[in-house]
Design a protein around this motif. Structure first.
Motif, PDB file in Angstrom:
ATOM      1  N   THR A 119       9.012  25.234 102.135  1.00 39.50           N
ATOM      2  CA  THR A 119      10.284  24.520 102.166  1.00 39.50           C
ATOM      3  C   THR A 119      10.267  23.455 103.252  1.00 39.50           C
ATOM      4  O   THR A 119       9.608  23.615 104.294  1.00 39.50           O
ATOM      5  CB  THR A 119      11.463  25.486 102.396  1.00 39.50           C
ATOM      6  OG1 THR A 119      12.689  24.753 102.369  1.00 39.50           O
ATOM      7  CG2 THR A 119      11.350  26.218 103.721  1.00 39.50           C
ATOM      8  N   SER A 120      11.000  22.386 103.016  1.00 43.47           N
ATOM      9  CA  SER A 120      11.114  21.327 104.025  1.00 43.47           C
ATOM     10  C   SER A 120      12.234  21.613 105.018  1.00 43.47           C
ATOM     11  O   SER A 120      12.341  20.939 106.048  1.00 43.47           O
ATOM     12  CB  SER A 120      11.378  19.984 103.332  1.00 43.47           C
ATOM     13  OG  SER A 120      12.564  20.057 102.553  1.00 43.47           O
ATOM     14  N   ASP A 121      13.077  22.605 104.734  1.00 46.49           N
ATOM     15  CA  ASP A 121      14.146  22.965 105.667  1.00 46.49           C
ATOM     16  C   ASP A 121      13.566  23.666 106.889  1.00 46.49           C
ATOM     17  O   ASP A 121      12.599  24.428 106.789  1.00 46.49           O
ATOM     18  CB  ASP A 121      15.162  23.881 104.979  1.00 46.49           C
ATOM     19  CG  ASP A 121      16.009  23.143 103.965  1.00 46.49           C
ATOM     20  OD1 ASP A 121      17.107  22.721 104.320  1.00 46.49           O
ATOM     21  OD2 ASP A 121      15.556  23.016 102.798  1.00 46.49           O
TER      22      ASP A 121
END
Length: 761
Positions: free
Chosen positions: A645-647
């Motif tokens: 995930t990029s979060d």
């Protein structure tokens, strides 16, 4: 050899009435001992309104009428389609026992026996109660282990229970063949009662305290009104009821269908045999204790100067009354029996003759073959039903005589006081759902009947009827790698096995084949990272104008802020822990509530009922089957997830008990930073159809970190070490939150939001 004598039937001590048999077809009761206090005709005593209408005049329904009226409820009405005891009550063998392999149901048994002991004095009606005690026979070492296991649990209750040696068994039951007997489990005070006389005594008591018992008065229609009351139609007219209780025995399915419910009940045939006088029995100075030969799978007791014994044949041989499932109970069926089938039970007859040799010379004077009703797990369904207002059930009693007194009291207390007097979630009618098909119910009822006397191990699993339609998106991926457990229709991994390990189901009272693998899973989560399928969680979406006020009223904790989660408890009016849920505030006024799989409809019913009573403007949706859940836990769980995930998942950005929408490997999830293991972890809620893809992505991403699966056995060990409580284990309706150590989750000084004059509380 036990001989089938003439089909001449005489008045028996158990029955107190003559029977007649017609070979080749069902035979019926043609006369009974009259009632001392017969009711007036239905027409002359009809009521237009009632507080509670009980449908069914068997021992359970009559017991409820007795207890409600005795407790002071006015306008208690019982409607019986033909006459009291018609159905399964009149032909029951009438066994009573303090014993039950569980814990909570022993309270029901205990109350029933204590009530039956004093009922004759209270009502003036003879009940025919005999209490010679009972002995369960162990003829194998594993059965002795089971008895020892049960003795570790007997301290929970006031009832006496002992393991006795073969010499004592022979002294108490001198007619036994002692060659195989290793030990006995003895319960003083057990015995048997005349079901007909018991019901009539309860009926006399119900009338004494003001209840009205009307029969014949078959219910032909049930209609729920907008205010939650019911219109009950019979040939005598309509009656308005504040609540109805379905206690209709093997007609319960038909009553349920009137309001669109398919109760999972199956009628099965059960036989028992009564002998003529046996000289050795007649010569005894005292009544024999009730005997249960568990390996032979039969019960046996004294009946006058003869013996009565009944087997539970295997699931392959037992008889389900299929035609009733397909076409309903024949309209005129009431006090009828089926044609006997001695061949079906002959192996048990031979076992009985081997254990009690005097049977070899005895004549059979009667074989009773009557219908009893089984639920899938053999336990009755007792309580209010989710999804239908003011509709209660007391149905599915395979052992109605011993349950009748206690269940009548239990339901009466619940109805009058708004909460169950103690925890009996194993009887909750809402333990079944839409996944409980007729095919499943029949398969499980066959299994339950055939397993009546098998060894009761801890962590028992039964496999008939599985899997149901309720499988997670990972079922096909995981089924060959693990031992699955059954949770509210779902298949969920209990533990995983590696090549070379024994993968079979090996129940035991000692360490068994899952002990070492579960230890490895425990270490996996503690030292590296593990993944668990949590899809069986019950999951509800709640939103609307009054959602915050509703939840603030329901829960002892405060409402979490938007984007956060907390652990909250619903308490009963007396302050007991009715449920534990995680509450996630996803967006302003919209919540995700999560509970254990076994509590899904149990909790949903309470929430829905409180919302209706409070007049709350909310939308409550059960999304259990729509969402899959994967848990990832362990010191490397953040590192693995961050690859997908990029979060930002760092500790200061994604805090403990925070909830956020994420994309994990481009799959939308609702992520909650929480783990029941007590280690760093997340629960990932997603579309059920995305489970396999999400699982594969996580497992592939975690190869460098040594990721692996873990199951519910390891999770339970981990949460216990972290002192995380579990509803149903460390807390339930028997405990208040302070007793359970939940002080931090209970805000004693909280103020409910909203004003007293508002519609919602």
């Amino acid at each position: 050899m036990l001989r089938l004598g003439t089909r001449r039937l005489r008045g028996l001590g158990l029955r107190g009435f003559p029977l007649r048999a017609s070979p080749g077809r069902p035979h019926s009761v043609c006369s009974r001992r009259g009632e001392e206090n017969p009711p007036l005709s239905a027409e002359s005593r009809w009521k237009d309104q009632a507080e509670t209408v009980i449908i069914g005049g068997g021992c359970v329904g009559v017991s409820l009428a007795y207890h409600l009226a005795k407790a002071g409820m006015k306008d208690v009405v019982l409607l019986e389609k033909s006459e009291l005891t018609a159905g399964s009550t009149w032909h029951a063998a009438g066994l009573t026992t303090y014993f039950h392999p569980g814990i909570n149901l022993k309270k029901i048994h205990y109350y029933s026996i204590k009530l039956y002991e004093k009922l004759e004095e209270e009502t003036g009606q003879v009940v025919g109660f005999h209490q010679p005690g009972s002995i369960r026979i162990a003829t194998t070492p594993v059965r002795v282990d089971e008895f020892k296991y049960q003795m570790t649990r007997t301290g929970w209750h006031a009832t006496e229970q002992y393991i006795i040696e073969p010499e004592k068994i022979q002294e108490m039951f001198p007619l036994l063949n002692m060659n195989k007997i290793l030990a006995g489990l003895y319960n003083p005070g057990d015995g048997h009662i005349d079901p007909y006389s018991l019901t009539m005594a309860l009926a006399a008591g119900a009338r004494k305290y003001g209840a009205l018992l009307i029969y014949p008065a078959p219910v032909t229609s049930l209609k729920l009104r907008s205010d939650g009351t019911w219109d009950v139609e019979t040939p005598h007219g309509f009656m308005r009821a504040n609540r109805i209780v379905n206690a209709a025995g093997f007609w319960a399915r038909e009553v349920g269908k009137m309001i669109g419910l398919e109760h999972p009940l199956i009628p099965v045939q059960h036989q028992y045999i009564i002998t003529s006088t046996i000289p050795e029995v007649k010569a005894l100075k005292r009544e024999l204790p009730v005997l249960r030969d568990l390996e032979g799978s039969f019960y046996l007791r004294q009946e006058r100067d003869g013996l009565l014994f009944g087997p539970y044949e295997s699931q392959e041989k037992m008889k389900v009354q299929d035609s009733w499932v397909a076409s309903g109970v024949p309209p005129g069926f009431g006090k009828e029996l089926f044609e006997s089938d001695l061949d079906r039970i002959m192996e048990h007859v031979e076992a009985a003759m081997d254990m009690v040799p005097v049977l070899k010379k005895a004549d059979i004077i009667n074989i009773v073959n009557g219908p009893i009703t089984y639920s899938p797990d053999i336990l009755p369904m007792v309580g209010p039903h989710q999804g239908v207002r003011n509709y209660w059930v007391a149905i599915g009693f395979g052992y109605g005589i011993i349950h009748a007194g206690g269940v009548g009291k239990y339901l009466s207390d619940w109805i009058l006081h708004g909460e169950p007097p103690f925890d009996l979630i194993e009887l909750d009618p809402n333990r079944y759902g839409k996944w409980t098909t007729t095919e499943y119910t029949e398969a499980k009822a066959r299994e339950s009947y055939g397993f009546n006397n098998i060894v009761g191990y801890p962590k028992e699993e039964r496999f008939a009827g599985r899997p149901t339609q309720r499988v997670s998106g990972l079922y096909k991926t995981l089924e060959s790698k693990c031992s699955m457990g059954f949770h509210a229709g779902w298949e969920q991994p209990h533990w995983f096995y590696k090549p070379g390990q024994d993968p079979g189901y090996r129940p035991s009272f000692r360490r068994t084949n899952w002990f070492e693998p579960v230890g490895s899973e425990y270490q996996q989560v503690m030292q590296r990272v593990g993944v668990i399928d949590l899809s069986p969680f019950g999951k509800f979406n709640i939103k609307g104008q009054d959602s915050i006020r509703l939840l603030d009223y329901l829960f002892a904790n405060v409402i979490p802020k938007v984007g956060f989660t907390n652990i909250s408890h619903m308490l009963t009016p007396k302050g007991r822990v009715y449920a534990e849920l995680t509450v996630s505030h996803q967006s302003p006024g919209e919540f995700l509530l999560v509970t254990g799989s076994g509590s899904e409809l149990h909790d949903l019913r309470w929430i829905e009922e409180e919302a209706i009573k409070g007049g709350c403007d909310v939308e409550i949706k059960n999304i259990t089957d729509e969402l899959g859940v994967l848990g990832i836990a362990g010191p490397y769980s953040r590192k693995v997830l961050q690859k997908l995930t990029s979060d930002d998942l760092s500790d200061n950005v994604f805090k403990f008990l925070q909830t956020k929408p994420l994309k994990v490997s481009n799959i939308p999830v609702t992520a909650i930073r929480i783990s029941y293991t007590g280690e760093l972890g997340w629960e990932l809620y997603h579309r059920r159809e995305d489970s396999a893809a999400l699982y594969d992505a996580i497992m592939n991403a975690g190869q460098e970190e040594g990721i692996d699966n873990f199951g519910t056995y390891a999770m339970n060990a981990l949460r216990l070490e972290k002192a995380f409580r579990a509803w149903g284990s460390e807390m339930n309706c028997d405990t208040n939150p302070l007793e359970a150590g939940l002080e931090s989750f209970v805000k004693l000084n909280k103020v409910i939001s909203g004003k007293i004059e508002d519609d919602c509380f």
